[in-house]
Design an enzyme around this catalytic site. Structure first.
Site, PDB file in Angstrom:
ATOM      1  N   LYS A  80      42.660   1.191  61.901  1.00 56.69           N
ATOM      2  CA  LYS A  80      42.389   2.169  60.679  1.00 56.69           C
ATOM      3  C   LYS A  80      42.400   0.941  59.619  1.00 56.69           C
ATOM      4  CE  LYS A  80      45.660   5.244  57.661  1.00 56.69           C
ATOM      5  NZ  LYS A  80      46.346   6.110  57.351  1.00 56.69           N
ATOM      6  N   SER A 155      46.249  11.382  56.740  1.00 59.73           N
ATOM      7  CA  SER A 155      45.371  10.250  55.633  1.00 59.73           C
ATOM      8  C   SER A 155      44.306   9.906  57.091  1.00 59.73           C
ATOM      9  CB  SER A 155      45.218   9.117  55.149  1.00 59.73           C
ATOM     10  OG  SER A 155      46.563   8.341  55.533  1.00 59.73           O
ATOM     11  N   SER A 179      50.454  11.180  57.889  1.00 60.08           N
ATOM     12  CA  SER A 179      48.733  10.670  58.439  1.00 60.08           C
ATOM     13  C   SER A 179      48.936  10.598  59.182  1.00 60.08           C
ATOM     14  CB  SER A 179      48.871   9.382  57.148  1.00 60.08           C
ATOM     15  OG  SER A 179      48.713  10.352  56.275  1.00 60.08           O
TER      16      SER A 179
HETATM   17  N1  GLN Z   1      48.814  13.557  53.233  1.00 59.06           N
HETATM   18  C1  GLN Z   1      50.357  12.948  52.330  1.00 59.06           C
HETATM   19  C2  GLN Z   1      49.284  12.209  50.895  1.00 59.06           C
HETATM   20  O1  GLN Z   1      47.862  12.599  50.865  1.00 59.06           O
HETATM   21  C3  GLN Z   1      50.484  11.640  53.215  1.00 59.06           C
HETATM   22  C4  GLN Z   1      49.827  10.688  53.250  1.00 59.06           C
HETATM   23  C5  GLN Z   1      49.709   9.658  54.813  1.00 59.06           C
HETATM   24  O2  GLN Z   1      50.838   9.576  55.009  1.00 59.06           O
HETATM   25  N2  GLN Z   1      49.978   8.280  54.621  1.00 59.06           N
HETATM   26  O3  GLN Z   1      50.083  11.429  50.635  1.00 59.06           O
END
Ligand code: GLN
Length: 487
Positions: A80, A155, A179
């Site tokens: 990532k 994400s 995410s």
């Molecule tokens: N979807 C969640 C957010 O927007 C989680 C993001 C994540 O786990 N990095 O914060």
């Protein structure tokens, strides 16, 4: 696509050891696949061809000398793009870091390099890992390999799409509120968030430090276990790192689970679930019963507060973590500032995207004098209440199951105008981060349109061995994981 790319990481690793394929051939096959399909998917921000081939060469030299190989040596992996790898750009999919080159390796990256895992490229993500659909990347959207009009989840959408489409066999993601698990669910693969503190975050670009955790993506549970074995372990560079021995999760994957107590999270299987997701959930319950487990309903009454708690705490922490991007030491600096203050303001205004700005503003507000007690402190107290709910639940059951998301992957663009609808996608995943417990998403079927459905499993802190065991038993009872996206 070359047949070898369809194999699991452990199968590829065996093939390399048995000299059926060389690490260089396999790495090249992965890079070729990326070069031929990634224009359609957008899973990679950049490729790290040289680093990957150099690593693969080291593997082949060892094989030629009949030396033992470290676990997963030669198996292509996508990193990532919020984790540092020397010799690569690490952008967090933000304009503010567009040209930032890693000055050091993240601990996880170093561990991968030590194990001779070829890192083929840096995977796209929502800017600074903020999002659920990968549409917040400043560079490009990621498309779901099962249907290019749908989101891959976020994400870590690039990591998930890469593994699901066999561009890479493995990937790392980071999970602050879901995410890893959400994109794994939307892309039909295995995504695992370990116990908070198991995997060092040194060299991960911080989003919300009390929640962030790095974890593996793979197409099988066994591969997930193997990759966690490599990346976990104590690291003095991360003050939250747990000083406990590294485990061998693969040894207990196939343990009998007769008599195991499985709790179905009541609040996550009722109203609002897509009918096909509901069916998949019933199928999961039936599977565990057939395997000899005792299935009971468990209520987590405070789970409904988890999104509210999360969006106070995560935004508060990110407003502090992202203060370092000020145009001075890292990344973008504006060209037209008259004085220092203007330089800070313009650099940030030009560098950050809309969602990141929204979160910094929300977090700054929640921490500001006069509001701190009403928001931040209250959210901290409620976090504790949610955590205690899990402790109580785990007195009654060994594992909790639920859908990873109430629905399957949605259409690109369908939620971008409505942040709240986007935030609600994480209803099932966020509480595991609040409680610091391990959780994973595994393939559990398909909806009527052929889109993957994910089953989430959560277990007590540091019970990863059991979690992998319970996941493996489900996986081996079906062939969902063998089905690949047709791209
Ligand atoms: N979807 C969640 C957010 O927007 C989680 C993001 C994540 O786990 N990095 O914060």
């Amino acid at each position: 696509m070359q047949e070898i790319l369809r194999k699991s990481a452990m199968e590829q690793f065996s093939a390399i050891k048995e000299k059926k394929v060389s690490a260089t051939e396999l790495t090249k096959a992965s890079l070729d696949r990326i070069n031929s399909i990634d224009e359609k998917l957008g899973a990679f921000n950049s490729l790290t061809e040289e680093i990957a081939l150099e690593t693969a060469k080291k593997v082949d030299e060892k094989v030629a000398k009949n030396e033992d190989l470290p676990l997963l040596a030669g198996v292509p992996l996508a990193l990532k793009d919020n984790m540092n790898l020397v010799g690569s750009r690490t952008t967090a999919s933000s304009k503010i870091l567009e040209n930032f080159v890693s000055p050091y390796n993240a601990t996880v990256t170093q561990k991968l390099l030590d194990n001779l895992v070829p890192i083929v490229g840096k995977a796209n993500l929502d800017e600074f890992a903020m999002g659920s659909s990968n549409e917040n990347s400043a560079f490009k959207k990621v498309h779901n390999p099962w249907n290019l009009n749908k989101v891959p989840g976020g994400s870590s959408g690039g990591s998930a799409a890469a593994v699901s489409s066999c561009e890479a066999t493995l990937a790392l993601g980071s999970d602050t509120g879901g995410s890893i698990r959400l994109p794994a669910s939307f892309c039909g693969i295995v995504g695992m968030k370990p116990t908070y503190g198991k995997v060092s975050r040194y060299g991960l670009i911080a989003f919300a430090s009390s929640l962030d955790q790095i974890g593996p993506f793979s197409r099988t549970v066994e591969d997930s276990a193997a990759l966690l074995e490599i990346i976990e372990g104590y690291d003095p560079h991360d003050s939250t790192s747990l000083n406990i021995p590294v485990q061998n999760y693969r040894a207990s994957l196939n343990n009998d689970i007769k008599g195991l107590r499985v709790g179905v999270v009541k609040e996550l299987v009722g109203e609002g679930l897509a009918p096909d997701v509901q069916k998949a959930m019933q199928n999961a319950i039936d599977t565990y019963k057939a395997l000899g487990a005792e299935v009971v309903e468990i209520s987590l009454p405070n789970l409904k507060h988890s999104i509210g708690i999360y969006y106070i705490l995560a935004t508060a922490e990110c407003s502090s973590n992202l203060a370092r991007f000020d145009g001075v030491r890292y990344g973008h600096r504006t060209d037209n500032a008259e004085n220092l203050l203007e330089m800070y303001c313009k650099s940030r205004a030009e560098g950050f995207g809309a969602e990141v700005k929204r979160r910094i503003m929300l977090g700054t507000y929640a921490l500001s004098s006069g509001y701190y007690d009403a928001y931040y402190k209250k959210a901290q107290q409620m976090r504790r209440v949610v955590t205690e709910g899990f402790v109580k639940a785990f007195e009654k059951v060994d594992v909790l199951i639920s859908p990873t998301c109430p629905n399957t992957a949605f259409d690109l663009g369908s939620k971008t105008e409505d942040p709240l609808a986007m935030y609600l996608t994480d209803i099932a995943t966020i509480s595991a981060n609040l409680a610091g417990i391990p959780a994973m998403s595994i393939p559990a079927g398909f909806d009527g349109d052929g889109m993957p459905i994910g089953l989430q499993l959560m277990s007590p802190q540091l019970s990863e061995a059991k979690l992998f065991n319970i996941a493996y038993k489900f996986e081996q009872s079906h062939d969902y994981y063998k089905q690949l996206a047709n791209i």
